[in-house]
Structure formats: C-alpha cells, structure tokens
Design an enzyme around this catalytic site. Structure first.
Site, PDB file in Angstrom:
ATOM      1  N   LYS B  46       5.532  18.245  20.168  1.00 35.90           N
ATOM      2  CA  LYS B  46       5.327  17.837  18.869  1.00 35.90           C
ATOM      3  C   LYS B  46       5.399  19.480  18.119  1.00 35.90           C
ATOM      4  CE  LYS B  46       4.681  13.411  18.258  1.00 35.90           C
ATOM      5  NZ  LYS B  46       5.478  12.643  17.619  1.00 35.90           N
ATOM      6  N   SER B 300       4.377  14.764  28.249  1.00 35.88           N
ATOM      7  CA  SER B 300       4.548  14.996  26.836  1.00 35.88           C
ATOM      8  C   SER B 300       3.566  15.716  26.309  1.00 35.88           C
ATOM      9  CB  SER B 300       5.122  13.875  26.147  1.00 35.88           C
ATOM     10  OG  SER B 300       4.200  12.748  26.286  1.00 35.88           O
TER      11      SER B 300
END
Lengths: 320, 320
Positions: B46, B300
């Site tokens: 992110k 992730s």
C-alpha cells in the site's frame, strides 16, 4: 580474495536488502539500517562462506566435512550439493531441531556430538582422514572469511546509496568470520564505516580479546540462547584482522536479543534468530556505546525454532 | 500510468525481493517464488498506491482523507507526511491495534468507525466536505491501481531473471487494486504470467464475480482473520480489468492462511499477515487449481499483531 569470492558467488547468493523503519529509529534514537542476511539462502550469511570455500576446492576433492551448530552446516551442505560433492556435518546434539532437519534436507550426512564433553575437532579430523574429506572450518578459513566479506562489499555500496558514510557497523560475532570479512571489505570500500563485533553475555570472548590484545577464552560452553555464536574464542586468523580494523566489542543480554527479535518482527517484518539479533539489540539498547547519527547492523540469520520465536514475542509483549 | 507512477515512486518505495526456498517447493510440489511486499515501507504494497495517489495531487490540495483497515491508511499517511499534507484516516474500530498505532505514528489523524453498523463512505465524505480534503480510495482509484501496478513491473523483470516466463501469479485480493494493477503490468511486460486473485473463505466476492461475470457482494462484513482483504465486492474500475486479464479466483481457509504464515516464517524468514498470506496458502494447499511448473505468489503485507502471529506458529506446530 573477497572480490574473487564475490565473482564466484554471483547468481548463487542473494544481495540482501538494507532495511529500515521509523519505529526502530525512534527506539534507537538514531537512524538504524539493517542488512537482512536472514533473507539469504539457507537463512543466514553462512551461504556465502560455504559457497566461497566449496567453489575454491581443487578439482580432485572427494567431499567436505564441517563442524557447525547449524548455519555453517547448511551453507556448506547447500554448496556441496550444488557442486555434486558429499558433505558430512558434525553438529552439537543440542542444536535447534530445524537446523539439523534442514541440514539433512540439503543432502548432508549429519553426525551429532555432545557439545560439553566431546572434542568435536578430533571427531571431525578422524572422519575426514578415514573418508578423504576436506574440512571446511566455520570461520578460521581464508576462503570462508572472504565469502562472508562479500556481505561487506554489498553493504559498502548500499550504505553509500542511503547516504551513510560515517557509522559503526554492528556485527553478530561468534568466531569472527563475518566480522573479519566485513571489516576487510569496509576498510577497502567504505573507510568511514567501522566494524564492531557484538556478542551475548557470557560468550564475550572477542570483546575481551580486543580489550586485552590477546585471544581470550570463554568459560561457558553450552546452554545459551544465541546458539549460532557460542564459539569459545576468536580465531587465529580472524582475531588479528578484527584487532587491526574493528572498534571495541559490544555485549548484550539474552533478554535484549529477544526484544530485538520482537522489534524486527514488528518494524521490519523479518525473522531473526537470537544470535542474529544481537547487533540489532546493541543498536536499540546500548546506544550510548555507539557513535554517530546512524548505525548499521547486520541481522545475520533467521533459523529459529517456532517455540523460541513465540517466546520472544510473548516476553516482549509483557515488557511493554 | 503505471510507468509514470514508477518514475514518481523511484527512491521512495523499495524494490522488494523475489524469495524462494527448497522447503516451500517441496510442500507445493512445484517451484514457488514469493514477492515479499511485506518488506515494503509501512509493511505492505500500500506504500506504492498511497505514494502514487498523493504525488499525483494538484498543487492546491489541502490534505487527504482515506478509508482503510490499516495498510492503505499507513501508505497514504506516509506519503502525505512526506508531501507536507494533513491526512485523516477513517479506520474500523476493530482494526489490529498495531495498524492504528502505526497510522497515528505516521502523523495522521485517525477517526474510528463501527465496521458493522456505520456507513464509512458517508462518514468520510462528510469530513472531506467540511475540511476540503481529497478522498483517496483504497482500490477504485486509477492512480492507486497504477501505484500497486509498479509491483507488477518489478515482478515481470524478476521472474524473467529467475527463468520463469509462463506461470500463474497468485495475488491476495480485497477490492482488487493490487490484482488489477499487477495484471495490467504483466499483460504489457510478461504476457506469459497470468494474475489470479486469492481470497479467504466467506469473502470470495471477486472469485464469484469473475465466475458470474458481474459484481457480486459478500454477506459477511466483519469478524474474519484476514482483515486486510475484507472488502464487500470488487471495484467498479478494478473488476473489468480483472475480468479481462485474470484467471479464475482461488479461495483459501483461515487455517490455510495461518499455516502459510508459519511456512513463510520457517522457510523464508519473513512475517506475513493473514491477508498477506492467502496467495502463498493457495500455492501450498490448492496446487491442483494452479497450472505450470512454477508459481509466483505475492506476500502482500506483514502488519500482524504479535498474538496473531504466535497463534499461527502454535497451530502450525500442532498440525505437524
């Protein structure tokens, strides 16, 4: 020799990243940069020295033998398998189970010994003689030192890219192979970076040797958490290198190593084993013994049993 | 747009390593390559989308606001701080405590809401209007998708260097920003690599949407372990991209995500959060639904509470 080793290692070991996080900087009170050798193949920098030594063998070598608590074992076993050579690894019976299992999974024959009562050097020499194997020592071997030194070549370039040219480089230290190799590389490529060995309490042979100017020996031989770096004394080859190039040694407690493991988990998302976390622990909890606006640490390995890691996370939570 | 984002991100996000270990290959029955975005700044990919969106704002922007369970929050907060802009983050009150604390530590103002009863979109819109802030959506924003896609540009080059040109790329999927961005990058740079979204059981909106051809919505809204990827449905921008470029979705259980976390700990020495481990879980435990000799997975994120990580290690030990 380090540059030659780097050429042989290219494509066979990883250039490990230099990581950082604001949360670590806050704890340390200065910028902290960690070279994550736990992300190296076989989970530690020992993949470097193992490959350097095996790749330098004569064509007639019939196989290799190594003494190791587990990380050197895996580094030698991986390299021997890649070169198609048999490998015998003499390991202490109290080495962490994952290290023993991983060494076997890499194709090596594991011979266990009692760390407190058996002379592992004699045991290995006997096997080597009987089977014509070449002994690859864990630290007092020029090729092994050169291999570990390749981490220092990478670090010199990475530190410059990060804008750090004057700093202490804290290095987990057992027999001094990594410390001596990195110190040699830094002296040539980044003279403003000074290597400093870090050891656990009770196994501070290198710190005491650097202070006295001669090789000192630990009383304790077994039972400590930082199994990767419990050598009785610095090496005959590594010690003079460290004495010439390194600053004073640092010593941390086992609790501090566990707290550093938790900090690396939380802020860097990496797994360090206790012995691989002592340099980070020194940067976080012994900052008064470190000079400069930034400090570089090597996180030298991550081969830790799940139960030990869970303990580190639990103890750290209780301390907060 | 992805290439433009990569230029803006250069020097501000990390090129994360592509890791592998023989032990993972043995479990999966094929070669497994994991892109470790947990090692990214703020502990997840992110950081890419946050930086891409904030760096693309008009010069007159007065600040930003974001809705996030924690990872997008930190990505936006970090970028806003770097550009000197105030940031308000609307987070669910049941988000993991470290994610809330880290978002505040990055200088953002955190507004908590009840995930089950409050309309977070309306809440954020009200604050944005009152204070003149620009809303940065977590996935349905072209700049955010372009930013996440920079991971795909890196991956295309890294996979080629590793000799993998034909493979499924398994991607943890919430609203589909990472999946769509990576799929777009791969289509241009590595057409033999096919993106496939991976979701946790009960939150398989994208898998069902890809199967039915229209946007499906989850019944469940809260209470699951994989907090990072619990969006109710794929996005209006991300879904058509995924429908055009991705293979079928995969679904894993929470237990499988926990076991994947333990496998990443043991074999790669990295920390994955449950939502960041679902793609690895699919590669290890749903290999029959994957094609090819090698599989690439994205890890992730790694922002997990110590207690949750300890549970993953404990459960895995009991299962062995």
């Amino acid at each position: 020799m380090i540059e030659a080793a780097a050429a042989r290692l290219a494509g066979h070991v990883r250039e490990t990243p230099l990581l950082s996080a604001p949360g670590l900087d806050r704890i340390a009170g200065r910028r902290v940069l960690l070279k994550a050798e736990c992300l190296q193949h076989v989970g530690s920098f020992k993949a470097r020295g193992g490959w350097a030594a095996v790749s330098a063998l004569d064509a007639g070598a019939r196989g290799v033998i190594a003494l190791s608590s587990g990380n050197h074992a895996q580094g030698v076993a991986r390299a021997a398998a890649a070169f198609g050579l048999p490998a015998v690894i003499v390991m202490p019976a109290d080495a962490p189970a994952p290290k023993i299992a991983n060494t076997r999974a890499l194709g090596a024959e594991v011979v266990l010994h009692d760390r407190a009562t058996e002379d592992r050097e004699a045991l290995a020499a006997g096997i080597a003689d009987a089977r014509g194997l070449t002994l690859i020592r864990p630290f007092d071997d020029p090729q092994v030192i050169a291999g570990q030194g390749t981490a220092g070549l990478e670090l010199a370039a990475q530190a410059a890219a990060a804008g750090v040219t004057q700093a202490d480089v804290l290095i987990p230290c057992g027999g001094g192979g990594l410390t001596a190799g990195v110190a040699l590389a830094l002296a040539a490529r980044a003279p403003g970076l000074r290597g400093r060995p870090v050891e656990p309490e009770g196994f501070d042979d290198t710190a005491r040797s650097l202070a006295s100017g001669r090789i000192e020996v630990n009383d304790a031989r077994a039972g400590a958490l930082c199994d990767a770096i419990l050598t009785p004394s610095p090496g005959r080859i590594t010690f003079p290198i460290m004495a010439r190039l390194c600053g004073p040694g640092l010593v941390v407690t086992e609790d501090e190593a566990l707290r550093a493991m938790a900090a690396a988990f939380e802020h860097l998302k990496i797994v360090l084993e206790p012995g691989g976390a002592v340099a980070l622990a020194a940067s976080l909890f012994h900052g008064d013994a470190v000079t400069g606006d930034a400090v570089i640490v090597i996180g030298s390995g991550g081969n830790v049993a799940a139960e030990t890691f869970r303990m580190a996370l639990r103890q750290s939570g209780e301390m907060q």
